[in-house]
Design a protein around this motif. Structure first.
Motif, short mmCIF file in Angstrom:
data_model
loop_
_atom_site.label_atom_id
_atom_site.label_comp_id
_atom_site.label_asym_id
_atom_site.label_seq_id
_atom_site.Cartn_x
_atom_site.Cartn_y
_atom_site.Cartn_z
N ALA A 185 -21.72 -3.50 5.22
CA ALA A 185 -22.59 -2.16 4.66
C ALA A 185 -24.00 -2.43 5.83
O ALA A 185 -24.40 -1.18 5.26
CB ALA A 185 -22.61 -3.29 3.23
N HIS A 186 -24.38 -2.82 6.44
CA HIS A 186 -25.83 -2.10 6.87
C HIS A 186 -25.22 -2.50 8.71
O HIS A 186 -26.19 -2.74 9.56
CB HIS A 186 -26.66 -3.74 6.89
N ARG A 187 -24.03 -2.33 8.99
CA ARG A 187 -23.91 -2.54 10.39
C ARG A 187 -24.33 -1.29 10.76
O ARG A 187 -24.58 -1.21 11.89
CB ARG A 187 -22.08 -2.34 10.90
N GLN A 188 -24.39 0.32 10.13
CA GLN A 188 -24.59 1.11 10.69
C GLN A 188 -26.23 1.45 10.60
O GLN A 188 -26.32 2.06 11.77
CB GLN A 188 -24.15 2.67 10.21
N THR A 189 -26.21 1.47 9.38
CA THR A 189 -27.92 0.89 9.71
C THR A 189 -28.66 0.38 10.70
O THR A 189 -29.54 0.95 11.30
CB THR A 189 -28.97 0.52 8.09
N LEU A 190 -28.28 -0.96 11.03
CA LEU A 190 -28.88 -1.70 11.92
C LEU A 190 -28.62 -1.47 13.54
O LEU A 190 -29.48 -0.98 14.12
CB LEU A 190 -28.30 -2.74 11.92
N GLY A 191 -27.50 -0.87 13.54
CA GLY A 191 -27.31 0.43 14.17
C GLY A 191 -27.78 0.96 14.61
O GLY A 191 -28.44 1.63 16.52
N ASP A 192 -28.07 2.43 13.86
CA ASP A 192 -28.59 3.42 14.05
C ASP A 192 -29.95 3.51 14.69
O ASP A 192 -31.21 4.24 15.30
CB ASP A 192 -28.53 4.08 12.79
N PRO A 215 -33.25 -7.29 32.10
CA PRO A 215 -31.51 -6.31 32.01
C PRO A 215 -30.92 -7.32 31.30
O PRO A 215 -29.43 -6.36 30.38
CB PRO A 215 -31.33 -5.41 33.58
N ASP A 216 -30.08 -8.70 32.22
CA ASP A 216 -29.19 -8.93 31.54
C ASP A 216 -29.34 -9.83 29.84
O ASP A 216 -28.36 -10.74 29.99
CB ASP A 216 -28.90 -10.02 32.14
N ARG A 217 -30.24 -10.01 29.31
CA ARG A 217 -30.98 -10.29 28.73
C ARG A 217 -30.63 -10.08 27.02
O ARG A 217 -30.34 -9.23 27.14
CB ARG A 217 -32.20 -10.97 28.29
N ARG A 218 -29.31 -10.58 26.47
CA ARG A 218 -29.47 -9.93 25.37
C ARG A 218 -29.90 -10.65 24.13
O ARG A 218 -29.51 -12.57 23.94
CB ARG A 218 -27.67 -9.75 24.92
N LYS A 219 -30.28 -9.65 23.16
CA LYS A 219 -30.83 -10.86 21.59
C LYS A 219 -29.40 -9.96 20.90
O LYS A 219 -28.21 -9.22 20.83
CB LYS A 219 -32.46 -10.72 21.62
N THR A 220 -29.17 -10.45 19.75
CA THR A 220 -28.14 -10.75 18.42
C THR A 220 -28.97 -10.15 16.87
O THR A 220 -29.34 -11.40 16.26
CB THR A 220 -26.62 -11.29 18.41
N TRP A 221 -28.50 -9.26 16.65
CA TRP A 221 -28.69 -9.20 15.22
C TRP A 221 -26.99 -9.21 14.94
O TRP A 221 -25.84 -8.89 14.97
CB TRP A 221 -29.03 -7.71 14.81
N LEU A 222 -27.47 -10.06 13.31
CA LEU A 222 -25.25 -9.75 12.71
C LEU A 222 -25.41 -9.49 12.06
O LEU A 222 -27.03 -9.07 11.29
CB LEU A 222 -25.63 -11.87 12.10
N SER A 260 -28.47 -10.27 8.90
CA SER A 260 -30.45 -10.45 9.21
C SER A 260 -30.62 -8.74 9.13
O SER A 260 -31.52 -8.92 8.97
CB SER A 260 -29.88 -9.88 10.75
N ALA A 261 -30.44 -7.76 8.31
CA ALA A 261 -30.87 -6.83 7.37
C ALA A 261 -31.45 -7.45 7.09
O ALA A 261 -31.31 -8.14 5.82
CB ALA A 261 -29.66 -6.25 6.67
N LYS A 262 -32.87 -7.22 6.87
CA LYS A 262 -33.77 -7.60 5.51
C LYS A 262 -33.45 -7.86 3.74
O LYS A 262 -32.95 -6.99 3.31
CB LYS A 262 -35.15 -6.66 5.10
N GLY A 263 -33.56 -8.72 3.48
CA GLY A 263 -33.21 -9.54 1.95
C GLY A 263 -31.08 -9.46 1.80
O GLY A 263 -31.09 -9.31 0.61
N CYS A 264 -30.88 -9.46 2.59
CA CYS A 264 -29.54 -9.53 2.57
C CYS A 264 -29.03 -11.06 2.74
O CYS A 264 -29.09 -11.21 3.80
CB CYS A 264 -28.73 -8.61 3.61
#
Length: 76
Positions: free
Chosen positions: A47-54, A36-43, A14-18
């Motif tokens: 390489a981008h797990r840390q930056t998207l998570g942060d 509170p129970d709703r969840r959205k998901t980014w993939l 989901s990172a821009k341009g990746c």
């Protein structure tokens, strides 16, 4: 020629341009907008797990991070 169904297409980060294959699912919600129970998901790719998570965590939105089924992150 047939059109591939969404299930046939690889999951992409989901990172821009990746365009890398996603191996992580970052589940989040904005408590000001979502129940509170709703969840959205980014993939995320490795390489981008840390930056998207942060990014999500800094806003208090990150709820869970899990490896995607079938991803190499589950092997070890």
């Amino acid at each position: 020629m047939s059109t591939p169904s969404p299930a046939d297409e690889p999951l992409i980060c989901s990172a821009k341009g990746c365009r890398a294959p996603a191996v992580w699912a970052l589940q989040w919600n904005n408590p000001r907008l979502h129940d509170p129970d709703r969840r959205k998901t980014w993939l995320a790719c490795a390489a981008h797990r840390q930056t998207l998570g942060d990014f999500l965590d800094a806003r208090g939105f990150l709820r869970a991070v899990a490896p995607l089924p079938g991803s190499p992150t589950l092997e070890a």
